[in-house]
Design an enzyme around this catalytic site. Structure first.
Site, PDB file in Angstrom:
ATOM      1  N   ASP A 106       0.870  -1.182   0.000  1.00 14.67           N
ATOM      2  CA  ASP A 106       0.000   0.000   0.000  1.00 14.67           C
ATOM      3  C   ASP A 106       0.910   1.236   0.000  1.00 14.67           C
ATOM      4  O   ASP A 106       1.284   1.738  -1.055  1.00 14.67           O
ATOM      5  CB  ASP A 106      -0.911  -0.097   1.225  1.00 14.67           C
ATOM      6  CG  ASP A 106      -1.922   1.027   1.316  1.00 14.67           C
ATOM      7  OD1 ASP A 106      -1.849   1.968   0.528  1.00 14.67           O
ATOM      8  OD2 ASP A 106      -2.803   0.976   2.196  1.00 14.67           O
ATOM      9  N   LYS A 133      -0.448  -4.578  -5.658  1.00 14.90           N
ATOM     10  CA  LYS A 133       0.199  -3.293  -5.404  1.00 14.90           C
ATOM     11  C   LYS A 133      -0.846  -2.228  -5.689  1.00 14.90           C
ATOM     12  O   LYS A 133      -1.475  -2.232  -6.758  1.00 14.90           O
ATOM     13  CB  LYS A 133       1.391  -3.139  -6.343  1.00 14.90           C
ATOM     14  CG  LYS A 133       2.029  -1.773  -6.361  1.00 14.90           C
ATOM     15  CD  LYS A 133       3.170  -1.779  -7.384  1.00 14.90           C
ATOM     16  CE  LYS A 133       3.850  -0.450  -7.483  1.00 14.90           C
ATOM     17  NZ  LYS A 133       3.060   0.533  -8.244  1.00 14.90           N
TER      18      LYS A 133
HETATM   19  P1  IMP Z   1       1.920  -0.682   3.686  1.00  8.06           P
HETATM   20  O1  IMP Z   1       2.978  -0.758   4.737  1.00  8.06           O
HETATM   21  O2  IMP Z   1       1.148   0.614   3.729  1.00  8.06           O
HETATM   22  O3  IMP Z   1       2.452  -0.971   2.278  1.00  8.06           O
HETATM   23  O4  IMP Z   1       0.826  -1.753   4.040  1.00  8.06           O
HETATM   24  C1  IMP Z   1       1.063  -3.090   3.895  1.00  8.06           C
HETATM   25  C2  IMP Z   1       0.215  -3.953   4.797  1.00  8.06           C
HETATM   26  O5  IMP Z   1      -1.038  -3.339   5.172  1.00  8.06           O
HETATM   27  C3  IMP Z   1      -0.132  -5.210   4.059  1.00  8.06           C
HETATM   28  O6  IMP Z   1       0.816  -6.218   4.305  1.00  8.06           O
HETATM   29  C4  IMP Z   1      -1.494  -5.558   4.588  1.00  8.06           C
HETATM   30  O7  IMP Z   1      -1.363  -6.358   5.746  1.00  8.06           O
HETATM   31  C5  IMP Z   1      -2.104  -4.239   4.976  1.00  8.06           C
HETATM   32  N1  IMP Z   1      -2.979  -3.706   3.913  1.00  8.06           N
HETATM   33  C6  IMP Z   1      -2.756  -2.623   3.151  1.00  8.06           C
HETATM   34  N2  IMP Z   1      -3.773  -2.422   2.295  1.00  8.06           N
HETATM   35  C7  IMP Z   1      -4.654  -3.410   2.517  1.00  8.06           C
HETATM   36  C8  IMP Z   1      -5.932  -3.750   1.941  1.00  8.06           C
HETATM   37  O8  IMP Z   1      -6.467  -3.108   1.017  1.00  8.06           O
HETATM   38  N3  IMP Z   1      -6.545  -4.852   2.449  1.00  8.06           N
HETATM   39  C9  IMP Z   1      -6.006  -5.605   3.444  1.00  8.06           C
HETATM   40  N4  IMP Z   1      -4.828  -5.334   4.003  1.00  8.06           N
HETATM   41  C10 IMP Z   1      -4.152  -4.248   3.548  1.00  8.06           C
END
Ligand code: IMP
Length: 182
Positions: A106, A133
């Site tokens: 995310d 992604k």
């Molecule tokens: P980041 O650190 O913002 O890239 O978020 C990554 C983590 O957040 C992922 O490994 C997921 O566990 C969770 N996450 C982010 N977006 C989503 C989503 O749309 N659905 C479910 N989990 C999400």
């Protein structure tokens, strides 16, 4: 799709589409590591456990699996980016060919943390693989294998949850905005 859960807006990717892409990702990885003695796939709990299970079974080259679990401070839909390690690997990865297997990138904070942490343990090589992604600006972390680029919405299913719900749907669906936005 009949009987869509009332919290769901729409199905983004069907079970068949996901399975097909997992198969081609496994083929890409097998071809890139054809000369490696073995590969270590590191699955990030909990979200990546279903993807890792399918990817691992499709992967035709010698490989091991291990797991890490992280936690973001604060609510997951509004995380502030701080990441905490709550379960570490069982074995050292020094000299191993390592691939981090994530469910979704995310902001990229989690992958960046993992990448930097594991890089410091001196693997022979380190690559990243994520099934999904989100279509947004990302932090500076290399993404070597990406299954699908999806819109910047909250998705559930195929291992991904919302507050530990809807994780085991066989497809990927968009959550209704009113469910995750006050
Ligand atoms: P980041 O650190 O913002 O890239 O978020 C990554 C983590 O957040 C992922 O490994 C997921 O566990 C969770 N996450 C982010 N977006 C989503 C989503 O749309 N659905 C479910 N989990 C999400």
């Amino acid at each position: 799709m009949e009987n869509l859960h009332p919290d769901l807006e729409r199905v983004l990717l069907t079970e068949e589409e996901i399975q097909k892409r997992v198969g081609t990702l496994a083929e890409e990885i097998a071809s890139d590591y054809a000369d490696a003695r073995r590969v270590v796939l590191i699955g990030i709990l909990k979200g990546a456990f279903i993807f890792l299970a399918d990817l691992s079974r499709e992967l035709s080259i010698p490989h091991m699996v291990d797991f890490m679990s992280l936690s973001s401070y604060g609510d997951r839909a509004t995380t502030n980016g701080a990441v905490r390690l709550i379960l570490d690997l069982r074995k050292p990865i020094k000299g191993e060919h390592v691939i981090i297997v994530e469910d979704i990138v995310d902001t990229g904070n989690t992958m960046k943390y993992l990448y930097n942490t594991l890089k410091g343990r001196k693997p022979a090589s380190l690559k990243t693989c994520t099934l999904f992604k989100k279509d947004r600006e990302h932090l500076e972390v290399p993404l070597d294998y990406v299954g699908f680029e999806i819109p910047d919405v909250w998705v559930v299913g195929y291992g991904l949850d919302y507050a530990d719900r809807l994780r085991t749907l066989p497809y990927i669906a968009e959550l209704k905005k009113e469910v995750y936005q006050e």
